[in-house]
Design an enzyme around this catalytic site. Sequence first.
Site, PDB file in Angstrom:
ATOM      1  N   SER A  11      59.781 131.259  41.924  1.00 40.32           N
ATOM      2  CA  SER A  11      58.465 131.208  41.808  1.00 40.32           C
ATOM      3  C   SER A  11      56.960 132.388  41.099  1.00 40.32           C
ATOM      4  O   SER A  11      57.025 132.477  39.975  1.00 40.32           O
ATOM      5  CB  SER A  11      56.932 130.654  42.876  1.00 40.32           C
ATOM      6  OG  SER A  11      57.236 132.142  43.961  1.00 40.32           O
ATOM      7  N   ARG A  59      64.205 146.043  47.688  1.00 40.39           N
ATOM      8  CA  ARG A  59      64.517 146.550  48.511  1.00 40.39           C
ATOM      9  C   ARG A  59      65.577 147.436  48.599  1.00 40.39           C
ATOM     10  O   ARG A  59      67.000 147.212  48.259  1.00 40.39           O
ATOM     11  CB  ARG A  59      64.758 145.970  50.230  1.00 40.39           C
ATOM     12  CG  ARG A  59      63.978 146.112  51.148  1.00 40.39           C
ATOM     13  CD  ARG A  59      64.016 145.317  52.489  1.00 40.39           C
ATOM     14  NE  ARG A  59      64.667 144.001  52.383  1.00 40.39           N
ATOM     15  CZ  ARG A  59      63.909 143.206  53.096  1.00 40.39           C
ATOM     16  NH1 ARG A  59      63.412 143.572  54.696  1.00 40.39           N
ATOM     17  NH2 ARG A  59      63.697 142.213  52.453  1.00 40.39           N
ATOM     18  N   PHE A  93      55.211 137.017  48.675  1.00 39.43           N
ATOM     19  CA  PHE A  93      56.214 136.795  49.892  1.00 39.43           C
ATOM     20  C   PHE A  93      55.346 135.658  50.863  1.00 39.43           C
ATOM     21  O   PHE A  93      54.580 135.297  50.275  1.00 39.43           O
ATOM     22  CB  PHE A  93      55.285 138.617  50.270  1.00 39.43           C
ATOM     23  CG  PHE A  93      56.111 139.651  50.032  1.00 39.43           C
ATOM     24  CD1 PHE A  93      57.668 139.528  50.117  1.00 39.43           C
ATOM     25  CD2 PHE A  93      55.238 140.600  49.438  1.00 39.43           C
ATOM     26  CE1 PHE A  93      57.969 140.673  49.282  1.00 39.43           C
ATOM     27  CE2 PHE A  93      56.070 141.762  49.496  1.00 39.43           C
ATOM     28  CZ  PHE A  93      57.344 142.126  48.794  1.00 39.43           C
ATOM     29  N   TYR A 136      59.350 126.657  50.165  1.00 39.18           N
ATOM     30  CA  TYR A 136      60.338 126.442  49.113  1.00 39.18           C
ATOM     31  C   TYR A 136      60.649 125.082  48.250  1.00 39.18           C
ATOM     32  O   TYR A 136      59.605 124.219  48.829  1.00 39.18           O
ATOM     33  CB  TYR A 136      61.381 126.502  49.630  1.00 39.18           C
ATOM     34  CG  TYR A 136      62.499 128.156  49.711  1.00 39.18           C
ATOM     35  CD1 TYR A 136      62.136 128.526  49.108  1.00 39.18           C
ATOM     36  CD2 TYR A 136      62.457 128.062  51.470  1.00 39.18           C
ATOM     37  CE1 TYR A 136      62.882 129.848  50.018  1.00 39.18           C
ATOM     38  CE2 TYR A 136      62.796 128.982  51.747  1.00 39.18           C
ATOM     39  CZ  TYR A 136      63.511 130.210  51.453  1.00 39.18           C
ATOM     40  OH  TYR A 136      63.578 131.775  51.710  1.00 39.18           O
ATOM     41  N   GLU A 137      60.891 125.314  47.002  1.00 39.65           N
ATOM     42  CA  GLU A 137      61.018 123.791  45.808  1.00 39.65           C
ATOM     43  C   GLU A 137      60.113 122.834  46.688  1.00 39.65           C
ATOM     44  O   GLU A 137      59.391 122.662  46.279  1.00 39.65           O
ATOM     45  CB  GLU A 137      61.815 124.194  45.178  1.00 39.65           C
ATOM     46  CG  GLU A 137      62.070 123.107  43.979  1.00 39.65           C
ATOM     47  CD  GLU A 137      61.002 123.433  42.752  1.00 39.65           C
ATOM     48  OE1 GLU A 137      60.614 124.130  42.805  1.00 39.65           O
ATOM     49  OE2 GLU A 137      60.355 122.089  43.103  1.00 39.65           O
ATOM     50  N   GLY A 171      50.482 103.858  30.103  1.00 39.62           N
ATOM     51  CA  GLY A 171      50.157 102.322  29.670  1.00 39.62           C
ATOM     52  C   GLY A 171      51.369 101.438  28.846  1.00 39.62           C
ATOM     53  O   GLY A 171      51.189 100.595  28.292  1.00 39.62           O
TER      54      GLY A 171
HETATM   55  N1  COA Z   1      60.550 147.551  51.696  1.00 39.90           N
HETATM   56  C1  COA Z   1      60.059 146.826  53.060  1.00 39.90           C
HETATM   57  N2  COA Z   1      59.787 145.786  52.914  1.00 39.90           N
HETATM   58  C2  COA Z   1      59.908 145.217  52.218  1.00 39.90           C
HETATM   59  C3  COA Z   1      60.110 145.317  50.709  1.00 39.90           C
HETATM   60  C4  COA Z   1      60.715 146.888  50.424  1.00 39.90           C
HETATM   61  N3  COA Z   1      60.246 147.261  49.314  1.00 39.90           N
HETATM   62  N4  COA Z   1      60.334 144.058  50.087  1.00 39.90           N
HETATM   63  C5  COA Z   1      60.030 142.917  51.025  1.00 39.90           C
HETATM   64  N5  COA Z   1      60.225 143.491  52.504  1.00 39.90           N
HETATM   65  C6  COA Z   1      59.832 142.768  53.514  1.00 39.90           C
HETATM   66  C7  COA Z   1      58.426 142.166  53.501  1.00 39.90           C
HETATM   67  O1  COA Z   1      57.052 143.131  53.588  1.00 39.90           O
HETATM   68  C8  COA Z   1      58.866 141.114  54.776  1.00 39.90           C
HETATM   69  O2  COA Z   1      58.959 141.037  56.171  1.00 39.90           O
HETATM   70  P1  COA Z   1      57.920 140.877  57.044  1.00 39.90           P
HETATM   71  O3  COA Z   1      58.068 139.936  57.218  1.00 39.90           O
HETATM   72  O4  COA Z   1      58.311 141.693  57.698  1.00 39.90           O
HETATM   73  O5  COA Z   1      56.541 141.359  57.222  1.00 39.90           O
HETATM   74  C9  COA Z   1      60.100 140.662  54.337  1.00 39.90           C
HETATM   75  O6  COA Z   1      60.430 141.556  53.797  1.00 39.90           O
HETATM   76  C10 COA Z   1      60.669 139.273  53.942  1.00 39.90           C
HETATM   77  O7  COA Z   1      59.458 138.778  53.347  1.00 39.90           O
HETATM   78  P2  COA Z   1      59.150 137.135  52.912  1.00 39.90           P
HETATM   79  O8  COA Z   1      58.790 136.807  52.689  1.00 39.90           O
HETATM   80  O9  COA Z   1      58.867 136.695  54.299  1.00 39.90           O
HETATM   81  O10 COA Z   1      61.145 136.728  52.498  1.00 39.90           O
HETATM   82  P3  COA Z   1      61.596 135.360  53.466  1.00 39.90           P
HETATM   83  O11 COA Z   1      63.228 135.424  52.780  1.00 39.90           O
HETATM   84  O12 COA Z   1      61.285 135.417  54.918  1.00 39.90           O
HETATM   85  O13 COA Z   1      60.943 134.104  53.106  1.00 39.90           O
HETATM   86  C11 COA Z   1      60.342 132.427  51.150  1.00 39.90           C
HETATM   87  C12 COA Z   1      60.864 133.369  51.583  1.00 39.90           C
HETATM   88  C13 COA Z   1      60.252 132.227  49.869  1.00 39.90           C
HETATM   89  C14 COA Z   1      60.269 131.436  52.126  1.00 39.90           C
HETATM   90  C15 COA Z   1      58.893 133.483  51.452  1.00 39.90           C
HETATM   91  O14 COA Z   1      58.065 134.313  50.584  1.00 39.90           O
HETATM   92  C16 COA Z   1      57.104 132.312  51.251  1.00 39.90           C
HETATM   93  O15 COA Z   1      56.922 131.295  51.673  1.00 39.90           O
HETATM   94  N6  COA Z   1      56.895 132.941  50.112  1.00 39.90           N
HETATM   95  C17 COA Z   1      55.980 131.833  48.871  1.00 39.90           C
HETATM   96  C18 COA Z   1      55.775 131.266  48.604  1.00 39.90           C
HETATM   97  C19 COA Z   1      57.102 130.911  47.692  1.00 39.90           C
HETATM   98  O16 COA Z   1      56.287 131.736  46.680  1.00 39.90           O
HETATM   99  N7  COA Z   1      57.822 130.398  47.393  1.00 39.90           N
HETATM  100  C20 COA Z   1      58.664 130.127  46.459  1.00 39.90           C
HETATM  101  C21 COA Z   1      59.982 130.882  47.114  1.00 39.90           C
HETATM  102  S1  COA Z   1      60.322 129.821  45.369  1.00 39.90           S
END
Ligand code: COA
Length: 423
Positions: A17, A37, A96, A137-138, A247
């Site tokens: 997204s 990261r 995030f 997710y989607e 329609g």
């Molecule tokens: N350096 C250090 N830490 C980093 C980082 C970096 N450069 N980049 C990311 N991180 C960390 C984040 O701080 C987070 O840590 P925390 O949980 O300890 O705070 C962690 O990496 C992962 O973030 P998160 O977003 O929780 O990843 P996820 O893989 O668990 O979840 C999603 C993925 C998509 C489900 C989630 O990000 C989300 O719900 N996003 C919002 C909705 C969205 O956009 N969904 C569609 C995605 S296509």
Amino acid sequence: MKALEGQKILDFTHVQSGPTCTQLLAWFGADVIKVERPGVGDATRKQLVDVPGADSLYFTMLNHNKRSITINTKSETGREILTRLVEECDVLVENFAPGALDRMGFGWDRIQEINPRMIMASVKGFGPGRYEDCKVYENVAQCAGGSASTTGFPDNVPMVTGAQIGDSGTGLLLALGIVAALLQREKTGRGQRVLAPMQDGVINLCRVKLRDQQRLAAGPLEEYSQFAKGIPFGDATPRAANDSGGGQPGRILKCKGWESDPDAYTYFITQAAVWKNVCDLIGKPEWKTDPDYATPSARLPRLDEVFDEIEKWTMTRTKFEVMDECNPLDIPVGPILSMKEIAEDRELRESKTIVEVDHPERGKYLSVGCPVKLSDCYVEVTRSPLLGEHTEEILSELLGFGGQDLERIFSSGAVGDRAASTK
Ligand code: COA
């Protein structure tokens, strides 16, 4: 000169997204700096891998025209670099999970403290309310946004669609919000928060279904084919199969070759204004004056029969011949194009809707081009960055770190491998 030239975007997005949004901004000329990261990067780099060792198509197709810097933003040096980036950039975009930026120490209050002009834009699964802390997710968004309950066949389970309306759809909306906030900042000098919840984005795209929900109070939805079949309506907008949304009744009909080709179908709309043309085309001229067929309301209970007759005709033509014969008669039809046909379509290549891109790890691949064409802002799609490819370039050119500072930063381990970044 590009439309967004000079705008610096701090891109904290991942998966689909957020990257959709920042890719669009990059195509319009913004300098998009993707923060990843060290050693890991956006998870999609290594998801659905088709070329071992290379970034996946999932990643490359969503991150064109960007630069990549790797920073461990949870380390002290990482926080120092991130603070400098917030000072320098115009927009921070992130998707995030809720609260992740706050946990990183870069919530909205802190961002404003560092740079009051900064726009902070987020995609989240849900807006404020009981689900605001959920990861999404989607397909979750498609379900929670009313799309799944209204997609599919009435006698079967809810369905998700192939179009990524929750992810890519919301990413596009977020880009619009960012551009609006940038324009407002011209006048106020202040940044602001921009939030695009995926559920809201999907609901917005499903507005005709909310329209139908309210119409149900006035009686059955007569243009739905379940009306013609005599199937009673419940108290919520039902799944409409392949019925036309408006329609003007429409259906997906078989074309020549359907027995072996799963995509040998056409969408056929019996628009009222061209009904006489439809009758002549399918060899039913008597329907033009027969009171049972001559008017849209008379036809509604007979749509199955009408489309059966039209299908007898479409089955004698290929989907492209149907298009060729119907278009001059103003009858709206559409071939069901497979992804293979879209990938090979010469005109889609010429219009740069589908583009071929070269990549150092994976070679040539196809991607989508910019779906919005600006006459004064030419978009050239360039490849996605390798992980950390621009770390040193951004640290030195944008942030002004040099000499011993650069040595200190690289030796701290906060920005990954120096060899991975070009100078
Ligand atoms: N350096 C250090 N830490 C980093 C980082 C970096 N450069 N980049 C990311 N991180 C960390 C984040 O701080 C987070 O840590 P925390 O949980 O300890 O705070 C962690 O990496 C992962 O973030 P998160 O977003 O929780 O990843 P996820 O893989 O668990 O979840 C999603 C993925 C998509 C489900 C989630 O990000 C989300 O719900 N996003 C919002 C909705 C969205 O956009 N969904 C569609 C995605 S296509």
